[in-house]
Write an enzyme that holds these catalytic residues in place. Structure first.
Site, PDB file in Angstrom:
ATOM      1  N   ARG A   1      11.807  -2.385  11.056  1.00 26.25           N
ATOM      2  CA  ARG A   1      10.729  -1.881  11.904  1.00 26.25           C
ATOM      3  C   ARG A   1      10.484  -2.878  13.029  1.00 26.25           C
ATOM      4  O   ARG A   1      10.457  -4.078  12.798  1.00 26.25           O
ATOM      5  CB  ARG A   1       9.451  -1.701  11.069  1.00 26.25           C
ATOM      6  CG  ARG A   1       9.408  -0.384  10.353  1.00 26.25           C
ATOM      7  CD  ARG A   1       8.247  -0.273   9.407  1.00 26.25           C
ATOM      8  NE  ARG A   1       6.952  -0.651   9.971  1.00 26.25           N
ATOM      9  CZ  ARG A   1       5.797  -0.442   9.356  1.00 26.25           C
ATOM     10  NH1 ARG A   1       5.784   0.146   8.157  1.00 26.25           N
ATOM     11  NH2 ARG A   1       4.668  -0.812   9.902  1.00 26.25           N
TER      12      ARG A   1
ATOM     13  N   ARG B   1      -8.776   1.355   9.364  1.00 26.31           N
ATOM     14  CA  ARG B   1      -8.491  -0.030   9.723  1.00 26.31           C
ATOM     15  C   ARG B   1      -9.555  -0.644  10.610  1.00 26.31           C
ATOM     16  O   ARG B   1      -9.427  -1.803  11.020  1.00 26.31           O
ATOM     17  CB  ARG B   1      -7.146  -0.108  10.440  1.00 26.31           C
ATOM     18  CG  ARG B   1      -5.996  -0.046   9.453  1.00 26.31           C
ATOM     19  CD  ARG B   1      -4.729   0.236  10.222  1.00 26.31           C
ATOM     20  NE  ARG B   1      -3.667  -0.604   9.768  1.00 26.31           N
ATOM     21  CZ  ARG B   1      -2.489  -0.116   9.332  1.00 26.31           C
ATOM     22  NH1 ARG B   1      -2.258   1.159   9.297  1.00 26.31           N
ATOM     23  NH2 ARG B   1      -1.567  -0.934   8.935  1.00 26.31           N
TER      24      ARG B   1
ATOM     25  N   LYS C   1       0.836  -1.215   0.000  1.00 23.80           N
ATOM     26  CA  LYS C   1       0.000   0.000   0.000  1.00 23.80           C
ATOM     27  C   LYS C   1       0.866   1.260   0.000  1.00 23.80           C
ATOM     28  O   LYS C   1       0.595   2.202  -0.733  1.00 23.80           O
ATOM     29  CB  LYS C   1      -0.904   0.056   1.250  1.00 23.80           C
ATOM     30  CG  LYS C   1      -1.888  -1.073   1.382  1.00 23.80           C
ATOM     31  CD  LYS C   1      -2.818  -0.867   2.571  1.00 23.80           C
ATOM     32  CE  LYS C   1      -2.133  -0.813   3.918  1.00 23.80           C
ATOM     33  NZ  LYS C   1      -1.465  -2.054   4.351  1.00 23.80           N
TER      34      LYS C   1
ATOM     35  N   ARG D   1      -0.174  -8.698  13.560  1.00 23.33           N
ATOM     36  CA  ARG D   1      -0.742  -7.718  12.619  1.00 23.33           C
ATOM     37  C   ARG D   1      -1.657  -8.403  11.602  1.00 23.33           C
ATOM     38  O   ARG D   1      -2.684  -7.846  11.203  1.00 23.33           O
ATOM     39  CB  ARG D   1       0.386  -6.955  11.912  1.00 23.33           C
ATOM     40  CG  ARG D   1       1.053  -5.945  12.839  1.00 23.33           C
ATOM     41  CD  ARG D   1       2.403  -5.527  12.323  1.00 23.33           C
ATOM     42  NE  ARG D   1       2.324  -4.720  11.133  1.00 23.33           N
ATOM     43  CZ  ARG D   1       3.335  -4.586  10.261  1.00 23.33           C
ATOM     44  NH1 ARG D   1       4.467  -5.228  10.432  1.00 23.33           N
ATOM     45  NH2 ARG D   1       3.185  -3.805   9.217  1.00 23.33           N
TER      46      ARG D   1
ATOM     47  N   ARG E   1      12.133  -6.773   4.848  1.00 25.51           N
ATOM     48  CA  ARG E   1      11.993  -5.324   4.650  1.00 25.51           C
ATOM     49  C   ARG E   1      12.897  -4.523   5.595  1.00 25.51           C
ATOM     50  O   ARG E   1      13.000  -4.829   6.771  1.00 25.51           O
ATOM     51  CB  ARG E   1      10.525  -4.936   4.896  1.00 25.51           C
ATOM     52  CG  ARG E   1      10.283  -3.439   4.963  1.00 25.51           C
ATOM     53  CD  ARG E   1       8.834  -3.092   4.777  1.00 25.51           C
ATOM     54  NE  ARG E   1       8.042  -3.213   5.985  1.00 25.51           N
ATOM     55  CZ  ARG E   1       6.763  -2.845   6.068  1.00 25.51           C
ATOM     56  NH1 ARG E   1       6.143  -2.359   5.002  1.00 25.51           N
ATOM     57  NH2 ARG E   1       6.094  -2.979   7.191  1.00 25.51           N
TER      58      ARG E   1
HETATM   59  P1  AMP Z   1       1.583   0.765   8.912  1.00 24.76           P
HETATM   60  O1  AMP Z   1       2.824   1.561   8.775  1.00 24.76           O
HETATM   61  O2  AMP Z   1       0.454   1.293   8.089  1.00 24.76           O
HETATM   62  O3  AMP Z   1       1.815  -0.723   8.699  1.00 24.76           O
HETATM   63  O4  AMP Z   1       1.101   0.924  10.445  1.00 24.76           O
HETATM   64  C1  AMP Z   1       1.937   0.503  11.504  1.00 24.76           C
HETATM   65  C2  AMP Z   1       1.203   0.500  12.830  1.00 24.76           C
HETATM   66  O5  AMP Z   1       0.705   1.824  13.131  1.00 24.76           O
HETATM   67  C3  AMP Z   1      -0.014  -0.398  12.909  1.00 24.76           C
HETATM   68  O6  AMP Z   1       0.329  -1.754  13.166  1.00 24.76           O
HETATM   69  C4  AMP Z   1      -0.767   0.254  14.086  1.00 24.76           C
HETATM   70  O7  AMP Z   1      -0.139  -0.040  15.324  1.00 24.76           O
HETATM   71  C5  AMP Z   1      -0.559   1.731  13.809  1.00 24.76           C
HETATM   72  N1  AMP Z   1      -1.603   2.274  12.898  1.00 24.76           N
HETATM   73  C6  AMP Z   1      -1.406   2.847  11.674  1.00 24.76           C
HETATM   74  N2  AMP Z   1      -2.586   3.235  11.132  1.00 24.76           N
HETATM   75  C7  AMP Z   1      -3.546   2.872  12.019  1.00 24.76           C
HETATM   76  C8  AMP Z   1      -4.978   2.971  12.031  1.00 24.76           C
HETATM   77  N3  AMP Z   1      -5.676   3.515  10.999  1.00 24.76           N
HETATM   78  N4  AMP Z   1      -5.628   2.497  13.118  1.00 24.76           N
HETATM   79  C9  AMP Z   1      -4.980   1.972  14.176  1.00 24.76           C
HETATM   80  N5  AMP Z   1      -3.643   1.827  14.220  1.00 24.76           N
HETATM   81  C10 AMP Z   1      -2.916   2.277  13.162  1.00 24.76           C
END
Ligand code: AMP
Length: 216
Positions: A160, A88, A13, A171, A127
């Site tokens: 990460r 989400r 994404k 996740r 990654r």
């Molecule tokens: P990402 O970088 O999009 O994979 O997001 C990494 C982490 O940030 C997720 O596993 C959540 O802990 C938090 N996070 C990001 N976006 C959201 C969201 N819309 N709702 C809740 N937690 C989020």
């Protein structure tokens, strides 16, 4: 054009969202990036989000709704925006529609990146990301200088914390239980959803994603 990107962690994404946003000439907002920046700067929001983030759990909806409101009201988003990982949970989908309605706007498209779990685990464990600009890479080592980084000083590549195997498993579980119902919610609300096959080379997936927004 306002576009929401949905799909499991590691589906591409973020990377493809950058290309979609560039093709549309609009910014991309990633709540994950906003949260990582807040954790790095040790702001109250960043400190509150850290334990959820590190485990691979979702941070509470009220935190995300606050980020959404701030981000969508910014003048830079006047022409549109690509929202990466911003929705989400079902309450977040409802909240986004309410924020957009308040601004006299609406969601144009949901892009759903589809890919099997095995491919995701392999991608995420390979990654690294730049610790300054957050660009993701596959096959580059932690500690390496990110020579192409546009930030000053340039960042270094790191893994990460939430790409560690136990957090990745969590996740994927969280995606299935809390985020997948958002797809059904959008379908029930007659929202246009473009499904993107996210398995393939970067160029193949980019072509599919751009076609979905009429830029193929
Ligand atoms: P990402 O970088 O999009 O994979 O997001 C990494 C982490 O940030 C997720 O596993 C959540 O802990 C938090 N996070 C990001 N976006 C959201 C969201 N819309 N709702 C809740 N937690 C989020």
């Amino acid at each position: 054009m306002i576009v929401v990107l949905l799909g499991p962690p590691g589906a591409g994404k973020g990377t493809q969202g950058e290309r979609v946003a560039a093709a549309l000439g609009v910014p991309k907002i990633s709540t994950g990036d906003v949260i990582r920046d807040a954790m790095k700067a040790a702001t109250p929001m960043g400190l509150a989000a850290k334990s959820y983030y590190d485990r691979g759990d979702l941070v509470p909806d009220n935190v995300i709704l606050g980020i959404m409101k701030d981000a969508l009201s910014a003048p830079a988003q006047a022409k549109g925006v690509v929202l990466d990982g911003v929705v989400r949970t079902v309450p977040q989908a409802e909240g986004l529609n309410a924020v957009l309605a308040d601004l006299g706007r609406h969601l144009d498209l949901v892009m759903l990146f589809k890919i099997e779990d095995e491919a995701l685990v392999a991608r995420l464990s390979a990654r690294t990301v730049c610790d300054a600009c957050q660009s993701p890479f596959t096959g580059r080592s932690p500690g390496e200088l990110h020579a192409e980084c546009l930030k000053s000083p340039k960042g270094h590549l790191m893994r990460r914390k939430d790409d560690e195997p136990s957090a990745v498993r969590n996740r994927l579980h969280v995606y299935e239980h809390q985020t997948a119902p958002v797809i059904a919610w959008y379908r029930a609300h007659d929202q246009h959803i473009a499904e993107i096959d996210a398995l393939g080379t970067f160029d193949e997936v980019r072509t599919r994603a751009l076609q979905a927004v009429g830029k193929g």
